[in-house]
Scaffold this active site. Sequence first.
Site, PDB file in Angstrom:
ATOM      1  N   CYS A   1     -11.166   2.854   0.355  1.00 41.81           N
ATOM      2  CA  CYS A   1      -9.723   3.233   0.474  1.00 41.81           C
ATOM      3  C   CYS A   1      -9.296   2.193   1.777  1.00 41.81           C
ATOM      4  O   CYS A   1      -9.960   2.242   2.598  1.00 41.81           O
ATOM      5  CB  CYS A   1      -9.384   4.827   0.868  1.00 41.81           C
ATOM      6  SG  CYS A   1      -7.795   4.992   1.682  1.00 41.81           S
TER       7      CYS A   1
ATOM      8  N   CYS B   1      -4.408  -1.482  -1.903  1.00 38.69           N
ATOM      9  CA  CYS B   1      -4.677  -0.098  -2.340  1.00 38.69           C
ATOM     10  C   CYS B   1      -5.686   0.109  -3.578  1.00 38.69           C
ATOM     11  O   CYS B   1      -5.311  -0.265  -4.453  1.00 38.69           O
ATOM     12  CB  CYS B   1      -3.302   0.681  -2.537  1.00 38.69           C
ATOM     13  SG  CYS B   1      -3.339   2.254  -2.950  1.00 38.69           S
TER      14      CYS B   1
ATOM     15  N   ASP C   1       0.957  -1.017  -0.025  1.00 41.55           N
ATOM     16  CA  ASP C   1       0.012  -0.266  -0.041  1.00 41.55           C
ATOM     17  C   ASP C   1       0.965   1.341  -0.016  1.00 41.55           C
ATOM     18  O   ASP C   1       2.175   1.000   0.153  1.00 41.55           O
ATOM     19  CB  ASP C   1      -0.995  -0.082   1.068  1.00 41.55           C
ATOM     20  CG  ASP C   1      -1.966   1.244   1.242  1.00 41.55           C
ATOM     21  OD1 ASP C   1      -2.432   1.581   0.369  1.00 41.55           O
ATOM     22  OD2 ASP C   1      -2.094   1.474   2.414  1.00 41.55           O
TER      23      ASP C   1
HETATM   24  N1  DGL Z   1      -4.943   3.163   1.141  1.00 39.68           N
HETATM   25  C1  DGL Z   1      -5.028   3.815  -0.285  1.00 39.68           C
HETATM   26  C2  DGL Z   1      -6.216   3.249  -1.183  1.00 39.68           C
HETATM   27  O1  DGL Z   1      -6.905   2.265  -0.628  1.00 39.68           O
HETATM   28  C3  DGL Z   1      -4.864   5.154  -0.409  1.00 39.68           C
HETATM   29  C4  DGL Z   1      -3.943   6.277   0.235  1.00 39.68           C
HETATM   30  C5  DGL Z   1      -3.374   7.416  -0.221  1.00 39.68           C
HETATM   31  O2  DGL Z   1      -4.253   8.259  -0.738  1.00 39.68           O
HETATM   32  O3  DGL Z   1      -2.172   7.064  -0.444  1.00 39.68           O
HETATM   33  O4  DGL Z   1      -6.734   3.801  -1.733  1.00 39.68           O
END
Ligand code: DGL
Length: 259
Positions: free
Chosen positions: A185, A74, A10
């Site tokens: 997210c 992610c 991630d």
């Molecule tokens: N954890 C990431 C997602 O699932 C995004 C976080 C970020 O903006 O870096 O989209």
Amino acid sequence: MSGGPILVFDSGVGGLSVVEAIRGRLPGKALTYACDNAMLPYGLREDDWLVGRILRVCEAAVKASRCVTLVVACNTASTLALECLRERLSIPVVGTVPAIKPAAALSHSGHFGLLATSATVSRPYTLGLIEAFAVDCRVTRVAADALVREAERWLAGETPDLEVIGRALAPLWEDPALDTVVLGCTHFPLLRDFLAAAAPREIQWIDSSDAIARRTAQVASGVATREAPGESLVTALDPRLIAGLARFGFAPPRLLALG
Ligand code: DGL
């Protein structure tokens, strides 16, 4: 290839919400965690730059970890770079995309929210999921990049800012019929209790982590047995990560050398 860990990737600590689900499905299997914390948050970055960066970091992390499967934990990275990663890597790649289909099935009113990064809420991939699985629903898309930082702070042992959380969620509450929210997210499930406390009514919060864990269990073969805390790899050394990673069973991070 056999005998390596599953690599969970991630931009930051969000992928740890997926780690929990994978551990539930594959207890006793070795996991390595990698994050591109030097470039966090991904959700506010340009697509072209991001594709190159994701390929570079994932290739380096796959090589360093000798993993047998990559889980891109992610949504921001998966809705953009999954195809490129699959073309470039010779191991199975499992992606994470917003749980639009289950939300459409579970919402009683037919009005649900998508809470994700700015990038994810407007990506063609996401719009395609809505078109394919929720065409009969009303979907309120809310960009909540500020929550990424709050999740990072929470994992570092700080209390999230409840005002920031309240402001980020506010657009969801305009229609009292909205009954379900997709956490699109991977950082956001880490804040689930705070999100639920900030909601004006009972809401179904849905994320993709169990589906990702199920898919990972299907495709991962030859995974090593977990014998010690998992390795963790970062792109910027930050002592605030140590305790949070330890809580999820990972050793203190080491710096990933980028090719
Ligand atoms: N954890 C990431 C997602 O699932 C995004 C976080 C970020 O903006 O870096 O989209």
